[in-house]
Scaffold this active site. Sequence first.
Site, PDB file in Angstrom:
ATOM      1  N   LYS A  13       0.835  -1.216   0.000  1.00  0.00           N
ATOM      2  CA  LYS A  13       0.000   0.000   0.000  1.00  0.00           C
ATOM      3  C   LYS A  13       0.865   1.261   0.000  1.00  0.00           C
ATOM      4  O   LYS A  13       0.584   2.201  -0.718  1.00  0.00           O
ATOM      5  CB  LYS A  13      -0.914   0.041   1.237  1.00  0.00           C
ATOM      6  CG  LYS A  13      -1.902  -1.100   1.340  1.00  0.00           C
ATOM      7  CD  LYS A  13      -2.869  -0.896   2.490  1.00  0.00           C
ATOM      8  CE  LYS A  13      -2.209  -0.820   3.856  1.00  0.00           C
ATOM      9  NZ  LYS A  13      -1.522  -2.061   4.282  1.00  0.00           N
ATOM     10  N   ARG A  88      -8.934   1.245   9.715  1.00  0.00           N
ATOM     11  CA  ARG A  88      -8.556  -0.144   9.954  1.00  0.00           C
ATOM     12  C   ARG A  88      -9.606  -0.861  10.804  1.00  0.00           C
ATOM     13  O   ARG A  88      -9.447  -2.047  11.089  1.00  0.00           O
ATOM     14  CB  ARG A  88      -7.219  -0.205  10.683  1.00  0.00           C
ATOM     15  CG  ARG A  88      -6.028  -0.504   9.777  1.00  0.00           C
ATOM     16  CD  ARG A  88      -4.794  -0.289  10.615  1.00  0.00           C
ATOM     17  NE  ARG A  88      -3.675  -1.095  10.249  1.00  0.00           N
ATOM     18  CZ  ARG A  88      -2.583  -0.597   9.669  1.00  0.00           C
ATOM     19  NH1 ARG A  88      -2.498   0.656   9.315  1.00  0.00           N
ATOM     20  NH2 ARG A  88      -1.556  -1.384   9.442  1.00  0.00           N
ATOM     21  N   ARG A 127      11.492  -7.053   4.627  1.00  0.00           N
ATOM     22  CA  ARG A 127      11.486  -5.660   5.084  1.00  0.00           C
ATOM     23  C   ARG A 127      12.097  -5.563   6.486  1.00  0.00           C
ATOM     24  O   ARG A 127      12.826  -4.623   6.792  1.00  0.00           O
ATOM     25  CB  ARG A 127      10.034  -5.161   5.108  1.00  0.00           C
ATOM     26  CG  ARG A 127       9.900  -3.712   5.444  1.00  0.00           C
ATOM     27  CD  ARG A 127       8.535  -3.215   5.030  1.00  0.00           C
ATOM     28  NE  ARG A 127       7.545  -3.466   6.053  1.00  0.00           N
ATOM     29  CZ  ARG A 127       6.241  -3.178   5.924  1.00  0.00           C
ATOM     30  NH1 ARG A 127       5.790  -2.664   4.795  1.00  0.00           N
ATOM     31  NH2 ARG A 127       5.394  -3.402   6.890  1.00  0.00           N
ATOM     32  N   ARG A 133      12.492  -2.870  11.286  1.00  0.00           N
ATOM     33  CA  ARG A 133      11.267  -2.375  11.933  1.00  0.00           C
ATOM     34  C   ARG A 133      10.913  -3.265  13.115  1.00  0.00           C
ATOM     35  O   ARG A 133      10.860  -4.484  12.990  1.00  0.00           O
ATOM     36  CB  ARG A 133      10.110  -2.365  10.915  1.00  0.00           C
ATOM     37  CG  ARG A 133       9.926  -1.025  10.269  1.00  0.00           C
ATOM     38  CD  ARG A 133       8.825  -1.055   9.243  1.00  0.00           C
ATOM     39  NE  ARG A 133       7.510  -1.350   9.809  1.00  0.00           N
ATOM     40  CZ  ARG A 133       6.376  -1.029   9.204  1.00  0.00           C
ATOM     41  NH1 ARG A 133       6.396  -0.377   8.056  1.00  0.00           N
ATOM     42  NH2 ARG A 133       5.216  -1.335   9.742  1.00  0.00           N
ATOM     43  N   ARG A 144      -0.014  -9.397  13.413  1.00  0.00           N
ATOM     44  CA  ARG A 144      -0.551  -8.297  12.597  1.00  0.00           C
ATOM     45  C   ARG A 144      -1.480  -8.842  11.509  1.00  0.00           C
ATOM     46  O   ARG A 144      -2.491  -8.232  11.180  1.00  0.00           O
ATOM     47  CB  ARG A 144       0.595  -7.487  11.974  1.00  0.00           C
ATOM     48  CG  ARG A 144       1.391  -6.718  13.026  1.00  0.00           C
ATOM     49  CD  ARG A 144       2.587  -6.039  12.420  1.00  0.00           C
ATOM     50  NE  ARG A 144       2.201  -4.883  11.625  1.00  0.00           N
ATOM     51  CZ  ARG A 144       2.906  -4.419  10.599  1.00  0.00           C
ATOM     52  NH1 ARG A 144       4.005  -5.020  10.215  1.00  0.00           N
ATOM     53  NH2 ARG A 144       2.495  -3.354   9.958  1.00  0.00           N
TER      54      ARG A 144
HETATM   55  P1  AMP Z   1       1.440   0.456   9.000  1.00  0.00           P
HETATM   56  O1  AMP Z   1       2.750   1.104   8.672  1.00  0.00           O
HETATM   57  O2  AMP Z   1       0.270   1.067   8.282  1.00  0.00           O
HETATM   58  O3  AMP Z   1       1.469  -1.041   8.841  1.00  0.00           O
HETATM   59  O4  AMP Z   1       1.149   0.754  10.543  1.00  0.00           O
HETATM   60  C1  AMP Z   1       2.064   0.362  11.552  1.00  0.00           C
HETATM   61  C2  AMP Z   1       1.354   0.254  12.880  1.00  0.00           C
HETATM   62  O5  AMP Z   1       0.790   1.535  13.238  1.00  0.00           O
HETATM   63  C3  AMP Z   1       0.177  -0.698  12.921  1.00  0.00           C
HETATM   64  O6  AMP Z   1       0.572  -2.051  13.130  1.00  0.00           O
HETATM   65  C4  AMP Z   1      -0.616  -0.148  14.112  1.00  0.00           C
HETATM   66  O7  AMP Z   1      -0.004  -0.484  15.342  1.00  0.00           O
HETATM   67  C5  AMP Z   1      -0.446   1.352  13.912  1.00  0.00           C
HETATM   68  N1  AMP Z   1      -1.521   1.887  13.047  1.00  0.00           N
HETATM   69  C6  AMP Z   1      -1.399   2.453  11.816  1.00  0.00           C
HETATM   70  N2  AMP Z   1      -2.583   2.824  11.337  1.00  0.00           N
HETATM   71  C7  AMP Z   1      -3.502   2.489  12.276  1.00  0.00           C
HETATM   72  C8  AMP Z   1      -4.913   2.609  12.361  1.00  0.00           C
HETATM   73  N3  AMP Z   1      -5.640   3.141  11.353  1.00  0.00           N
HETATM   74  N4  AMP Z   1      -5.525   2.164  13.479  1.00  0.00           N
HETATM   75  C9  AMP Z   1      -4.828   1.636  14.501  1.00  0.00           C
HETATM   76  N5  AMP Z   1      -3.489   1.489  14.485  1.00  0.00           N
HETATM   77  C10 AMP Z   1      -2.819   1.913  13.380  1.00  0.00           C
END
Ligand code: AMP
Length: 226
Positions: A13, A88, A127, A133, A144
């Site tokens: 994404k 989400r 990654r 990370r 996740r």
């Molecule tokens: P991402 O880089 O989008 O995979 O986000 C990394 C982490 O940020 C996720 O695993 C969540 O812990 C947190 N996160 C990002 N976006 C959201 C969201 N919309 N709602 C809740 N937690 C989020």
Amino acid sequence: MRIVLLGPPGAGKGTQATRLAQHFECPHVSTGDIFRANVLEGTPLGLTAKKYMDRGDLVPDEVVIAMVMDRLGAPDCEPGFLLDGFPRTVAQAEALDKRLAAMDNPLHAVLCFEVDDGELFRRLAGRSAELGRSDDGEETIRHRLEVYATKTRPLVDYYMHRGLLSMVDAVGHVQEVTERILEMLRVAAYRRNGGSKGNGGSKGNGAHSAVGAAGRSATPARRALR
Ligand code: AMP
């Protein structure tokens, strides 16, 4: 354009959002990136978010919703935006709907990226090695993906019922996937403008599919987005 990108972690994404934001000249609003920036800066928001992120859990709805509503209120989001990683949960989607309805600015499209779990695991493990990370360890990756399946995947139905959803086959070369998405968005724009339903490979289940849509020559749908 006001677009939401849905999909499991590792589906690409972020990569596609960067390219689409350039294409449409609109901001790429990534909640994960905003949280990571806050963690790096050691802000109170970052300290709160880190606890959840490190475990692979979602940050509580009220925290995320307040943060995104604030971001969408910035002047650069007025003409449009690409939301990557939000919503989400159904509660987040409802909050977004409410906000956009109040501004009479509905979403144009929701793209759901599809990649099988084996490929997701390979991508996330790669990654993890590359970027280090803290939320890309093997157990956390597994968690996740579970969180995605239980909390986020229901949004596929949510947006399908609103006629906004397009399913994107997100496996393939980055450019190829971008072309699929752009074709998908052209088809969606064509439909919104009252075009026929015959274009774009609808699966007949309320969602549109971008699979195999790339590379076709100029169609009415293609012209509709120009
Ligand atoms: P991402 O880089 O989008 O995979 O986000 C990394 C982490 O940020 C996720 O695993 C969540 O812990 C947190 N996160 C990002 N976006 C959201 C969201 N919309 N709602 C809740 N937690 C989020």
